[in-house]
Design a protein around this motif. Structure first.
Motif, PDB file in Angstrom:
ATOM      1  N   GLU A  78       5.240  14.223  -5.608  1.00  0.00           N
ATOM      2  CA  GLU A  78       5.735  12.999  -6.224  1.00  0.00           C
ATOM      3  C   GLU A  78       5.153  11.760  -5.546  1.00  0.00           C
ATOM      4  OE1 GLU A  78       9.973  13.162  -6.215  1.00  0.00           O
ATOM      5  OE2 GLU A  78      10.055  15.074  -7.273  1.00  0.00           O
ATOM      6  N   LEU A  79       3.937  11.881  -5.047  1.00  0.00           N
ATOM      7  CA  LEU A  79       3.314  10.780  -4.320  1.00  0.00           C
ATOM      8  C   LEU A  79       3.246   9.510  -5.171  1.00  0.00           C
ATOM      9  CD1 LEU A  79       1.842   9.792  -1.778  1.00  0.00           C
ATOM     10  CD2 LEU A  79      -0.286  10.709  -2.742  1.00  0.00           C
ATOM     11  N   GLU A  80       2.944   9.674  -6.450  1.00  0.00           N
ATOM     12  CA  GLU A  80       2.779   8.508  -7.327  1.00  0.00           C
ATOM     13  C   GLU A  80       4.078   7.740  -7.545  1.00  0.00           C
ATOM     14  OE1 GLU A  80      -0.669  11.173  -8.131  1.00  0.00           O
ATOM     15  OE2 GLU A  80       1.484  11.439  -7.839  1.00  0.00           O
ATOM     16  N   SER A  81       5.206   8.347  -7.205  1.00  0.00           N
ATOM     17  CA  SER A  81       6.492   7.662  -7.415  1.00  0.00           C
ATOM     18  C   SER A  81       6.771   6.615  -6.334  1.00  0.00           C
ATOM     19  CB  SER A  81       7.640   8.671  -7.454  1.00  0.00           C
ATOM     20  OG  SER A  81       7.834   9.264  -6.174  1.00  0.00           O
ATOM     21  N   TYR A  82       5.984   6.627  -5.250  1.00  0.00           N
ATOM     22  CA  TYR A  82       6.172   5.653  -4.171  1.00  0.00           C
ATOM     23  C   TYR A  82       5.221   4.469  -4.351  1.00  0.00           C
ATOM     24  CZ  TYR A  82       8.833   9.243  -1.679  1.00  0.00           C
ATOM     25  OH  TYR A  82       9.768  10.185  -1.319  1.00  0.00           O
ATOM     26  N   ASP A  83       5.724   3.296  -4.062  1.00  0.00           N
ATOM     27  CA  ASP A  83       4.910   2.085  -4.124  1.00  0.00           C
ATOM     28  C   ASP A  83       4.250   1.885  -2.763  1.00  0.00           C
ATOM     29  OD1 ASP A  83       3.756  -0.380  -4.366  1.00  0.00           O
ATOM     30  OD2 ASP A  83       5.637  -1.493  -4.628  1.00  0.00           O
ATOM     31  N   SER A 136       1.511  -0.053  -2.368  1.00  0.00           N
ATOM     32  CA  SER A 136       0.571  -1.160  -2.589  1.00  0.00           C
ATOM     33  C   SER A 136       0.492  -2.130  -1.410  1.00  0.00           C
ATOM     34  CB  SER A 136       0.959  -1.931  -3.849  1.00  0.00           C
ATOM     35  OG  SER A 136       2.276  -2.480  -3.726  1.00  0.00           O
ATOM     36  N   ARG A 182      -7.489   8.708  -4.589  1.00  0.00           N
ATOM     37  CA  ARG A 182      -7.433   8.838  -6.052  1.00  0.00           C
ATOM     38  C   ARG A 182      -6.015   8.676  -6.566  1.00  0.00           C
ATOM     39  NH1 ARG A 182      -6.155  13.223  -8.665  1.00  0.00           N
ATOM     40  NH2 ARG A 182      -6.632  14.589  -6.899  1.00  0.00           N
ATOM     41  N   ARG A 183      -5.045   9.217  -5.834  1.00  0.00           N
ATOM     42  CA  ARG A 183      -3.657   9.199  -6.310  1.00  0.00           C
ATOM     43  C   ARG A 183      -2.930   7.894  -5.974  1.00  0.00           C
ATOM     44  NH1 ARG A 183      -0.443  14.486  -4.659  1.00  0.00           N
ATOM     45  NH2 ARG A 183       1.006  13.522  -6.152  1.00  0.00           N
ATOM     46  N   THR A 184      -3.397   7.161  -4.945  1.00  0.00           N
ATOM     47  CA  THR A 184      -2.672   5.969  -4.515  1.00  0.00           C
ATOM     48  C   THR A 184      -3.489   4.675  -4.578  1.00  0.00           C
ATOM     49  OG1 THR A 184      -3.350   6.151  -2.187  1.00  0.00           O
ATOM     50  CG2 THR A 184      -1.391   7.399  -2.879  1.00  0.00           C
TER      51      THR A 184
END
Length: 469
Positions: free
Chosen positions: A231-236, A238, A260-262
């Motif tokens: 669930e890496l993409e669920s964390y912000d 940025s 690639r994912r972040t």
């Protein structure tokens, strides 16, 4: 907390300003002084990740004494050796092993603040001793003076471009040179620091998001864990300027997956306990195929493995270095001479410098195994295995591992049947968990030269092949 002063360090729900850390350090220094700690003494520190670790380091330095960093993962025999080789008569920490070997000032007790006043340190006196196992198998203490460690802090500050607007978190053990370097550099740079009790991936990702972390420090196991998080993409994430990869060589596929994912890029760096910051990539234009260029203040050269003479750009050899941040030497002192050649520090790493000064590491000439950034001496593990009556001969070597950097493998010949699990458990009972073999391979004989030297390369090359090949 001092009104309007920025927070310097956070741990769980506790926050400390720089002034509060100074006052606590002064208070602990007064207690240590009352216990007889004087300038020039060596004080063992064996502690979990906690604010009191930071306070203790600063308190010991305030007295002009040197801190001996002992890993909380070490067992009794390892700690005893560390105390003996450094002649550490005093101890501070929260670990029962240390308390059983020296009268220990417990960090579990409240620390009363004191008056920071002024302090004077001899820049050429010892500041910190960390451990780097040698090929003899017994851990060596690496001595850094206040001058050499301060130079390393400057190099790290400049390489990472840390400042008061930055926010970092520390999840790796501060008893390791990189952990201590991160903490001290951040505090000296005015950078906000969150110290974690232990590594927990979801907490690390959560705090990048909630604390708006700008620089993340990672070693191979952390990088792999981030890359494989479902669930890496669920964390912000940025807020991150970059993720620094240190302690072990970069695994490009893992780094590329995270980017690639972040969308967050990596900054590979290279150092050693003996010379904490050797090379680092530029923050803009970082590459995954290189450890970067020598940081300003460090001079690198590559010498022939056969002749010891410098080689041309692009040619492979041993990496050697000079810098103000270089260690003062080892304990025992007789181990120091072999680490130098014509005044240059021998890293024991093999690689080349290209024409533009980019450093490429390809191998290590030393036999050390690097697990999660920690060095494992084959001879130390072999000594434990040889203690089992069923073991006739053995040799320990490392093989590449995507998560840990390297895995420890033990090749064993036996005089009588014994289960591999029992040998692995034997090592685990005597040494730190990261020194425990991942696998025991039973072989008919250990390949050796006539001199008795183990041919570890032969074992590495044959590992994973059927026995009849």
């Amino acid at each position: 907390m001092v009104e309007n002063e920025p927070v310097a360090l956070v741990f769980e729900d506790q926050a400390y300003t720089r002034a509060e850390l100074d006052a606590l350090s002064a208070g602990l220094a007064a207690t240590l002084s009352a216990r007889g700690v004087r300038a020039g003494d060596r004080v063992a520190l064996m502690s979990s990740n906690r604010p009191e670790f930071v306070v203790a380091v600063r308190a010991i330095w305030r007295l002009g004494a040197a801190v001996v960093l002992i890993s909380p993962a070490w067992k009794r025999a390892e700690v005893r050796h560390a105390l003996e080789v450094t002649d550490a008569a005093h101890a501070v920490g929260d670990h029962p092993v240390l308390a059983g070997l020296r009268p220990m000032l417990s960090l579990e007790e409240p620390i009363a603040p004191g008056d920071p006043g002024s302090e004077a340190r001899d820049p050429d006196s010892d500041a910190v001793l960390v451990f780097s196992s040698g090929t003899t198998g017994m851990p060596k203490a690496v001595r850094h003076t206040h001058r050499s460690f301060a130079a390393a802090v400057r190099h790290w500050h400049d390489a990472l471009e840390l400042g008061p607007a930055d926010r970092i978190q520390i999840v790796t053990p501060p008893s390791h040179i990189l952990g201590l370097l991160n903490i001290v550099t951040a505090l000296e740079s005015g950078t906000w620091v969150r110290l974690h009790r232990r590594f927990d991936l979801d907490r690390l990702l959560h705090h990048i998001q909630s604390d708006r972390i700008t620089v993340e420090m990672a070693v191979a196991p952390i990088a792999l864990a981030i890359a494989s998080h479902p669930e890496l993409e669920s964390y912000d994430l940025s807020s991150l300027r970059y993720i620094m990869w240190g302690a072990t060589p970069v695994t490009p596929s893992v780094a590329e997956t995270v980017t690639r994912r972040t969308g967050v890029g990596w900054v590979p760096a290279y150092g050693a306990s003996e010379l904490p910051v050797i090379a680092c990539n530029p923050l803009k234009g970082a590459r995954l195929d290189s450890a970067g260029r020598a940081v300003p203040g460090v001079t690198l050269r590559v010498v022939s493995l056969e002749t010891g003479e410098p080689v041309a750009p692009g040619e492979t050899g041993e990496i050697q270095a000079k810098a103000e941040s270089l260690m003062a030497g080892y304990l025992p002192a007789e181990a120091t001479q072999e680490a130098f050649h014509d005044g240059w520090y021998r890293t024991g790493d093999v690689g080349h410098l290209d024409a533009d000064g980019w450093l490429h590491l390809t191998d290590r000439s030393k036999e050390m195994i690097k697990v999660k950034g920690f060095q494992v001496a084959p001879a130390e593990v072999e000594a434990v295995l040889h203690g089992h009556p069923a073991v006739a001969d053995c040799a320990v070597f490392g093989v590449p591992d995507p998560s840990d950097g390297e895995a420890v493998i033990a090749a064993v010949t036996t005089a009588e049947p014994v289960e591999a699990e029992k040998l692995i458990a034997l090592v685990g009972e005597s040494l730190a968990s990261y020194k425990r073999p991942r696998e025991v391979v039973f072989v008919p004989e250990i390949p050796r030269l006539p001199s008795g030297k183990v041919l570890r390369r032969v074992l590495k090359e044959s590992h994973g092949r059927p026995a009849d090949q």
